[in-house]
Design a protein around this motif. Structure first.
Motif, PDB file in Angstrom:
ATOM      1  N   HIS A 198      26.123 -23.228  64.751  1.00  0.00           N
ATOM      2  CA  HIS A 198      27.406 -22.901  65.414  1.00  0.00           C
ATOM      3  C   HIS A 198      28.144 -24.149  65.856  1.00  0.00           C
ATOM      4  CE1 HIS A 198      27.452 -18.580  65.129  1.00  0.00           C
ATOM      5  NE2 HIS A 198      26.142 -18.607  65.286  1.00  0.00           N
ATOM      6  N   ASP A 199      27.415 -25.148  66.298  1.00  0.00           N
ATOM      7  CA  ASP A 199      28.040 -26.414  66.688  1.00  0.00           C
ATOM      8  C   ASP A 199      28.752 -27.045  65.491  1.00  0.00           C
ATOM      9  OD1 ASP A 199      27.738 -29.557  66.705  1.00  0.00           O
ATOM     10  OD2 ASP A 199      27.762 -28.948  68.809  1.00  0.00           O
ATOM     11  N   LEU A 200      28.066 -27.067  64.338  1.00  0.00           N
ATOM     12  CA  LEU A 200      28.666 -27.671  63.150  1.00  0.00           C
ATOM     13  C   LEU A 200      29.884 -26.869  62.686  1.00  0.00           C
ATOM     14  CD1 LEU A 200      25.428 -28.555  61.114  1.00  0.00           C
ATOM     15  CD2 LEU A 200      26.904 -30.147  62.350  1.00  0.00           C
ATOM     16  N   LEU A 201      29.755 -25.526  62.728  1.00  0.00           N
ATOM     17  CA  LEU A 201      30.853 -24.677  62.266  1.00  0.00           C
ATOM     18  C   LEU A 201      32.097 -24.829  63.135  1.00  0.00           C
ATOM     19  CD1 LEU A 201      29.018 -21.353  61.278  1.00  0.00           C
ATOM     20  CD2 LEU A 201      29.966 -23.085  59.751  1.00  0.00           C
ATOM     21  N   SER A 202      31.916 -25.268  64.381  1.00  0.00           N
ATOM     22  CA  SER A 202      33.063 -25.389  65.277  1.00  0.00           C
ATOM     23  C   SER A 202      33.782 -26.724  65.140  1.00  0.00           C
ATOM     24  CB  SER A 202      32.613 -25.182  66.727  1.00  0.00           C
ATOM     25  OG  SER A 202      31.815 -26.273  67.109  1.00  0.00           O
ATOM     26  N   ARG A 203      33.279 -27.629  64.292  1.00  0.00           N
ATOM     27  CA  ARG A 203      33.951 -28.911  64.106  1.00  0.00           C
ATOM     28  C   ARG A 203      35.305 -28.670  63.439  1.00  0.00           C
ATOM     29  NH1 ARG A 203      30.816 -33.328  64.680  1.00  0.00           N
ATOM     30  NH2 ARG A 203      32.058 -34.624  63.264  1.00  0.00           N
ATOM     31  N   PRO A 204      36.367 -29.327  63.909  1.00  0.00           N
ATOM     32  CA  PRO A 204      37.697 -29.095  63.312  1.00  0.00           C
ATOM     33  C   PRO A 204      37.709 -29.296  61.796  1.00  0.00           C
ATOM     34  CG  PRO A 204      37.898 -30.384  65.325  1.00  0.00           C
ATOM     35  CD  PRO A 204      36.430 -30.222  65.073  1.00  0.00           C
ATOM     36  N   ALA A 205      37.071 -30.348  61.315  1.00  0.00           N
ATOM     37  CA  ALA A 205      37.073 -30.609  59.868  1.00  0.00           C
ATOM     38  C   ALA A 205      36.412 -29.456  59.125  1.00  0.00           C
ATOM     39  CB  ALA A 205      36.340 -31.917  59.563  1.00  0.00           C
ATOM     40  N   VAL A 206      35.319 -28.953  59.684  1.00  0.00           N
ATOM     41  CA  VAL A 206      34.592 -27.849  59.041  1.00  0.00           C
ATOM     42  C   VAL A 206      35.445 -26.580  59.065  1.00  0.00           C
ATOM     43  CG1 VAL A 206      32.511 -26.425  59.143  1.00  0.00           C
ATOM     44  CG2 VAL A 206      32.356 -28.876  59.619  1.00  0.00           C
ATOM     45  N   GLN A 207      36.081 -26.325  60.202  1.00  0.00           N
ATOM     46  CA  GLN A 207      36.961 -25.151  60.309  1.00  0.00           C
ATOM     47  C   GLN A 207      38.057 -25.191  59.253  1.00  0.00           C
ATOM     48  OE1 GLN A 207      37.294 -22.249  62.233  1.00  0.00           O
ATOM     49  NE2 GLN A 207      35.137 -22.701  62.490  1.00  0.00           N
ATOM     50  N   ARG A 208      38.635 -26.377  59.035  1.00  0.00           N
ATOM     51  CA  ARG A 208      39.713 -26.486  58.041  1.00  0.00           C
ATOM     52  C   ARG A 208      39.215 -26.083  56.662  1.00  0.00           C
ATOM     53  NH1 ARG A 208      41.048 -31.044  61.124  1.00  0.00           N
ATOM     54  NH2 ARG A 208      40.012 -32.554  59.757  1.00  0.00           N
ATOM     55  N   VAL A 209      37.958 -26.383  56.363  1.00  0.00           N
ATOM     56  CA  VAL A 209      37.423 -26.069  55.030  1.00  0.00           C
ATOM     57  C   VAL A 209      37.036 -24.599  54.942  1.00  0.00           C
ATOM     58  CG1 VAL A 209      35.631 -26.605  53.343  1.00  0.00           C
ATOM     59  CG2 VAL A 209      36.607 -28.436  54.736  1.00  0.00           C
ATOM     60  N   ILE A 210      36.249 -24.102  55.909  1.00  0.00           N
ATOM     61  CA  ILE A 210      35.728 -22.741  55.743  1.00  0.00           C
ATOM     62  C   ILE A 210      36.777 -21.663  56.004  1.00  0.00           C
ATOM     63  CG2 ILE A 210      33.349 -23.427  56.117  1.00  0.00           C
ATOM     64  CD1 ILE A 210      33.439 -22.257  58.855  1.00  0.00           C
ATOM     65  N   SER A 211      37.884 -22.041  56.653  1.00  0.00           N
ATOM     66  CA  SER A 211      38.956 -21.051  56.820  1.00  0.00           C
ATOM     67  C   SER A 211      39.546 -20.674  55.466  1.00  0.00           C
ATOM     68  CB  SER A 211      40.040 -21.608  57.743  1.00  0.00           C
ATOM     69  OG  SER A 211      40.584 -22.770  57.164  1.00  0.00           O
ATOM     70  N   GLN A 212      39.257 -21.493  54.443  1.00  0.00           N
ATOM     71  CA  GLN A 212      39.751 -21.188  53.107  1.00  0.00           C
ATOM     72  C   GLN A 212      38.757 -20.338  52.301  1.00  0.00           C
ATOM     73  OE1 GLN A 212      41.616 -24.733  51.158  1.00  0.00           O
ATOM     74  NE2 GLN A 212      40.844 -25.798  52.971  1.00  0.00           N
ATOM     75  N   PHE A 213      37.584 -20.047  52.872  1.00  0.00           N
ATOM     76  CA  PHE A 213      36.592 -19.217  52.182  1.00  0.00           C
ATOM     77  C   PHE A 213      36.975 -17.750  52.354  1.00  0.00           C
ATOM     78  CE2 PHE A 213      32.386 -21.706  51.793  1.00  0.00           C
ATOM     79  CZ  PHE A 213      33.059 -22.867  51.483  1.00  0.00           C
ATOM     80  N   PRO A 214      36.734 -16.909  51.313  1.00  0.00           N
ATOM     81  CA  PRO A 214      36.975 -15.482  51.506  1.00  0.00           C
ATOM     82  C   PRO A 214      35.930 -14.916  52.469  1.00  0.00           C
ATOM     83  CG  PRO A 214      35.879 -15.862  49.426  1.00  0.00           C
ATOM     84  CD  PRO A 214      36.180 -17.201  49.996  1.00  0.00           C
ATOM     85  N   LYS A 215      36.306 -13.897  53.212  1.00  0.00           N
ATOM     86  CA  LYS A 215      35.297 -13.217  54.035  1.00  0.00           C
ATOM     87  C   LYS A 215      34.685 -12.151  53.118  1.00  0.00           C
ATOM     88  CE  LYS A 215      37.271 -15.275  57.639  1.00  0.00           C
ATOM     89  NZ  LYS A 215      37.409 -16.626  57.090  1.00  0.00           N
ATOM     90  N   TYR A 216      33.410 -12.238  52.849  1.00  0.00           N
ATOM     91  CA  TYR A 216      32.804 -11.334  51.866  1.00  0.00           C
ATOM     92  C   TYR A 216      32.816  -9.897  52.375  1.00  0.00           C
ATOM     93  CZ  TYR A 216      31.225 -15.622  49.728  1.00  0.00           C
ATOM     94  OH  TYR A 216      31.186 -16.849  49.139  1.00  0.00           O
TER      95      TYR A 216
END
Lengths: 216, 214
Positions: A198-216
């Motif tokens: 959760h800590d890693l997922l909350s990093r701004p850089a990570v958020q910018r990338v995974i916000s582009q992933f589809p929600k399955y």
């Protein structure tokens, strides 16, 4: 200065690994799609970029690279700043621990988690049925690996020590896909691992990338 | 200053990968054998060095490492950084690519061949020829890429010896102990590259270490 180019789709875990590194150092990049379904990765043009016909490939000026961890290391070395030092090459001990956990990810973590993702996400995409026996076996392997991670992350905030590094980020591509499966709850038994994810997922850089992933 | 310690048996190509790096770097080191027959690799002492219960493990003062390639990189950084070219962005980038290719392409194809031909018989098992043949085909595809590269450069990352070349040595020495060493014959530049590596004193020393005792 021309943006660097990443060849391959964002969702492909090895491509995601490179994009995460680029976002962390804030370098301008362009994603050039390579169509796996039409075999474009085996075209003469792509083989010039990656002689093994795999994804990703990467171009920075005249430099053409492949292998996602090599590309990530290059990006993090060339574009490192005083705030973003994810390889720790100024300190031989810290750099060594980053190298250890990057290899652990490649040799222990990914092989345990990849079959689960493949069975639950990739197989249904081509109309197949997930192999439950293989999933169950992989889950058992994964739990043994997570036991080691839990022990490490209960002692340190991140894998290589109390500093975030490429070793942590490199786990994200597979982990993000795993979190979208029904087995994400496996992490509930590993509180330090769960907190680290959760800590890693909350990093701004990570958020910018995974916000582009589809929600399955 | 205490010598570095490398834990494991020299029959393991992951252990000897590190011995090559240690020898090339001119580091003072000691090999501490770990006895698989008595499951010493799963003992609490060894699990404290490598939590996955594998070999090699490594110690330099307070620093404990495992994963052979991470160990090799540390040894190079500390004692012979020229093998990594970290001061030159282009050279170090190519070196990193070649390090990954060794692990993910070359050794990935070789491991099953070595396991079937060398390890399985040691434990009274048979050699699965189908697995060997499949992986020999994969290895040949990799060698085609290497041949093209080594036709243009003396070493893998460029015209300089790097850790990437050295990391290939231990598995390739093992290939020589199988019936399939001749796979290199169709790739003259690869063969020349290998012959050059074989001539290095460090590689000669490791080759002697890996010979099973009479």
């Amino acid at each position: 200065m021309a943006p660097v180019k990443v060849f391959g789709p964002l969702l492909s875990p090895n491509v995601t690994r490179v994009i995460l590194s680029l976002e962390e150092v804030g370098v301008e990049y362009e994603i050039v799609n390579v169509d796996f379904n039409t075999g474009e990765h085996k075209s003469p043009q792509h083989l010039q970029r990656n002689p093994f016909g795999q994804l990703p490939a990467f171009q920075d000026g005249e430099l053409m690279l492949f292998e996602s961890r090599a590309i990530s290391r290059h990006v993090l070395r060339k574009y490192k700043t005083s705030e973003v030092n994810l390889l720790r090459e100024g300190n031989t001990s810290e750099a060594a621990l980053v190298d250890v956990w990057l290899d652990v990810e490649a040799h222990q973590y990914d092989p345990a988690i990849a079959p689960i993702i493949y069975q639950l996400i990739v197989v249904p995409m081509s109309g197949g049925t997930p192999d439950q026996k293989l999933i169950d076996e992989s889950l058992e392997k994964m739990k043994k690996v997570l036991d080691v991670y839990e022990a490490q992350l209960s002692k340190h905030k991140y894998l290589a020590g109390d500093f975030v590094s490429l070793a942590d980020l490199s786990h994200l591509p597979y982990t993000v896909h795993f979190m979208a499966t029904p087995f994400a709850s496996v992490l509930d038994s590993y509180p330090s691992v769960k907190a680290w994810v959760h800590d890693l997922l909350s990093r701004p850089a990570v958020q910018r990338v995974i916000s582009q992933f589809p929600k399955y | 200053m205490a010598p570095m310690k490398l834990y494991g048996a020299t029959v393991s190509w992951n252990v000897t990968r590190c011995v090559v790096a240690l020898e090339e770097a001119g580091a003072e080191y000691q090999i501490v054998p770990i006895d698989f027959a008595t499951a010493e690799h799963k003992s609490p002492d060894h699990l404290a060095r490598n939590p996955f219960g594998q070999v090699p493990a490594f110690q330099d003062g307070d620093l404990h490492l495992w994963e052979s390639r991470a160990i090799c990189k540390y040894v190079a950084r500390k004692h012979k950084p020229d093998l990594l070219r970290e001061g030159n962005l282009k050279e170090s980038a190519m070196m990193e690519v070649c390090l990954e290719v060794e692990a993910n392409q070359y050794t990935a194809a070789l491991n099953p061949i070595l396991y079937q031909c060398l390890v399985s018989p040691m434990f009274g098992g048979t050699t699965d020829q189908k697995v060997v043949e499949e992986n020999l085909e994969k290895l040949k595809k990799v060698l085609e890429v290497y041949e093209a590269r080594l036709a243009k450069h003396k070493y893998l990352a460029g015209d300089f010896l790097s850790l990437a070349d050295l990391n290939h040595v231990s598995v390739t020495l093992c290939l020589l102990a199988t019936p399939h060493a001749s796979v290199f014959d169709a790739y003259p530049h690869v063969k020349a590259w290998w012959d050059g590596l074989m001539a290095r004193p460090s590689v000669q020393k490791v080759a002697a270490l890996m010979k099973p005792s009479a």
